[in-house]
Design a protein around this motif. Structure first.
Motif, PDB file in Angstrom:
ATOM      1  N   ARG A  46      16.960  -1.016  -2.570  1.00  0.00           N
ATOM      2  CA  ARG A  46      17.852  -0.037  -1.940  1.00  0.00           C
ATOM      3  C   ARG A  46      18.140   1.058  -2.963  1.00  0.00           C
ATOM      4  O   ARG A  46      18.505   0.768  -4.097  1.00  0.00           O
ATOM      5  CB  ARG A  46      19.161  -0.709  -1.507  1.00  0.00           C
ATOM      6  N   LEU A  47      17.931   2.314  -2.555  1.00  0.00           N
ATOM      7  CA  LEU A  47      18.216   3.449  -3.433  1.00  0.00           C
ATOM      8  C   LEU A  47      19.388   4.243  -2.889  1.00  0.00           C
ATOM      9  O   LEU A  47      19.459   4.518  -1.692  1.00  0.00           O
ATOM     10  CB  LEU A  47      16.996   4.371  -3.554  1.00  0.00           C
ATOM     11  N   ILE A  48      20.295   4.607  -3.777  1.00  0.00           N
ATOM     12  CA  ILE A  48      21.442   5.436  -3.412  1.00  0.00           C
ATOM     13  C   ILE A  48      21.349   6.746  -4.188  1.00  0.00           C
ATOM     14  O   ILE A  48      21.314   6.737  -5.425  1.00  0.00           O
ATOM     15  CB  ILE A  48      22.771   4.730  -3.735  1.00  0.00           C
ATOM     16  N   ALA A  85      16.389   2.080   2.142  1.00  0.00           N
ATOM     17  CA  ALA A  85      16.044   0.718   1.744  1.00  0.00           C
ATOM     18  C   ALA A  85      14.673   0.343   2.270  1.00  0.00           C
ATOM     19  O   ALA A  85      14.219   0.855   3.293  1.00  0.00           O
ATOM     20  CB  ALA A  85      17.100  -0.262   2.271  1.00  0.00           C
ATOM     21  N   SER A  86      14.016  -0.561   1.573  1.00  0.00           N
ATOM     22  CA  SER A  86      12.713  -1.059   1.995  1.00  0.00           C
ATOM     23  C   SER A  86      12.564  -2.498   1.524  1.00  0.00           C
ATOM     24  O   SER A  86      12.895  -2.827   0.389  1.00  0.00           O
ATOM     25  CB  SER A  86      11.583  -0.205   1.409  1.00  0.00           C
ATOM     26  N   GLN A  97       8.244  -5.221  -5.597  1.00  0.00           N
ATOM     27  CA  GLN A  97       9.426  -4.377  -5.782  1.00  0.00           C
ATOM     28  C   GLN A  97       9.027  -2.930  -6.027  1.00  0.00           C
ATOM     29  O   GLN A  97       9.689  -1.994  -5.553  1.00  0.00           O
ATOM     30  CB  GLN A  97      10.236  -4.909  -6.971  1.00  0.00           C
ATOM     31  N   PHE A  98       7.919  -2.733  -6.723  1.00  0.00           N
ATOM     32  CA  PHE A  98       7.460  -1.373  -7.030  1.00  0.00           C
ATOM     33  C   PHE A  98       6.990  -0.647  -5.768  1.00  0.00           C
ATOM     34  O   PHE A  98       7.227   0.546  -5.594  1.00  0.00           O
ATOM     35  CB  PHE A  98       6.336  -1.420  -8.071  1.00  0.00           C
ATOM     36  N   GLN A  99       6.314  -1.388  -4.872  1.00  0.00           N
ATOM     37  CA  GLN A  99       5.877  -0.783  -3.612  1.00  0.00           C
ATOM     38  C   GLN A  99       7.076  -0.423  -2.742  1.00  0.00           C
ATOM     39  O   GLN A  99       7.092   0.628  -2.093  1.00  0.00           O
ATOM     40  CB  GLN A  99       4.960  -1.754  -2.864  1.00  0.00           C
ATOM     41  N   ASN A 149       8.233   3.285  -1.334  1.00  0.00           N
ATOM     42  CA  ASN A 149       8.600   3.596   0.053  1.00  0.00           C
ATOM     43  C   ASN A 149       9.956   4.277   0.115  1.00  0.00           C
ATOM     44  O   ASN A 149      10.161   5.237   0.858  1.00  0.00           O
ATOM     45  CB  ASN A 149       8.619   2.318   0.894  1.00  0.00           C
ATOM     46  N   CYS A 150      10.897   3.762  -0.669  1.00  0.00           N
ATOM     47  CA  CYS A 150      12.241   4.338  -0.696  1.00  0.00           C
ATOM     48  C   CYS A 150      12.213   5.787  -1.185  1.00  0.00           C
ATOM     49  O   CYS A 150      12.908   6.650  -0.644  1.00  0.00           O
ATOM     50  CB  CYS A 150      13.160   3.511  -1.591  1.00  0.00           C
TER      51      CYS A 150
END
Length: 206
Positions: free
Chosen positions: A96-98, A107-108, A114-116, A120-121
């Motif tokens: 999740r990126l904020i 979020a993805s 985790q890198f993929q 996507n994020c």
């Protein structure tokens, strides 16, 4: 990428649609959709109303005009949920990126890595920031959702009624059809064309 609901169904989902003019055609689906039907999760078979909010964003690979600084991003990792075999819930691969300056959250969790998921994020975040930049008048993140409003009565762009009659009607264009099964199977051409025609002629209702 989906997340199961707390009680039944799907809480949220992110899908990627590829094809010629995909974003230009599907931007008509941006907004709140209202569904009236007998819930399959209700043992008493009562008629219920549900709402779903849809955001439509273009996929942006690289755009040098959009700067995303590392210090502006807060990254959270968590364990993926849902179907996925032995990999699920064993590693914290979901991301999740904020984006702190705007409050955008993406979020993805569908990828094993985790890198993929982070990649996507970043694509989703870049798309949302580009949309925000395109609307120079936007003062808050909610503005990038266009005509989308709160998920409540009176805010829907389209209603899908299964009971007591069958009808799908778009509140912006007044386009409607009684062939609800075809619409649920993906026949949206009438709604898309009506929206784009009225958008081009300036006749679209707000």
């Amino acid at each position: 990428d989906y997340e199961d609901g707390d009680e039944a169904g799907i809480k949220s989902a992110a899908i990627s649609i590829e094809g010629e003019n995909a974003y230009g055609l599907l931007k008509s689906e941006n907004g709140v959709h209202r569904l009236v039907r007998v819930s399959p999760f209700d043992a008493n078979a009562r008629r219920q109303t549900s709402f779903a909010a849809i955001e439509v964003m273009p996929e942006i690979e690289n755009d040098e005009t959009i700067e995303i600084r590392d210090e502006d991003i807060e990254m959270q990792v968590y364990r993926a949920s849902g179907a996925g075999g032995q990999h699920v819930n064993k590693t914290s691969s979901a991301v999740r990126l904020i984006h702190k300056p705007t409050g955008i959250v993406v979020a993805s969790q569908q990828e094993r890595s985790q890198f993929q998921n982070k990649d996507n994020c970043m694509k989703m975040l870049r798309a949302k920031l580009l949309e925000l930049k395109a609307q120079q008048h936007a003062e808050k993140i909610s503005d990038i959702k266009g005509v989308q409003m709160k998920i409540e009565w009176g805010s829907q762009i389209r209603s899908y009624v299964f009971m007591p009659y069958q009808m799908v009607k778009d509140t912006r264009t007044s386009f409607e059809t009684a062939n609800i099964d075809a619409v649920m199977d993906g026949d949206l051409d009438g709604f898309l064309n009506a929206y784009l025609t009225q958008l081009a002629t300036g006749e679209l209702k707000k």
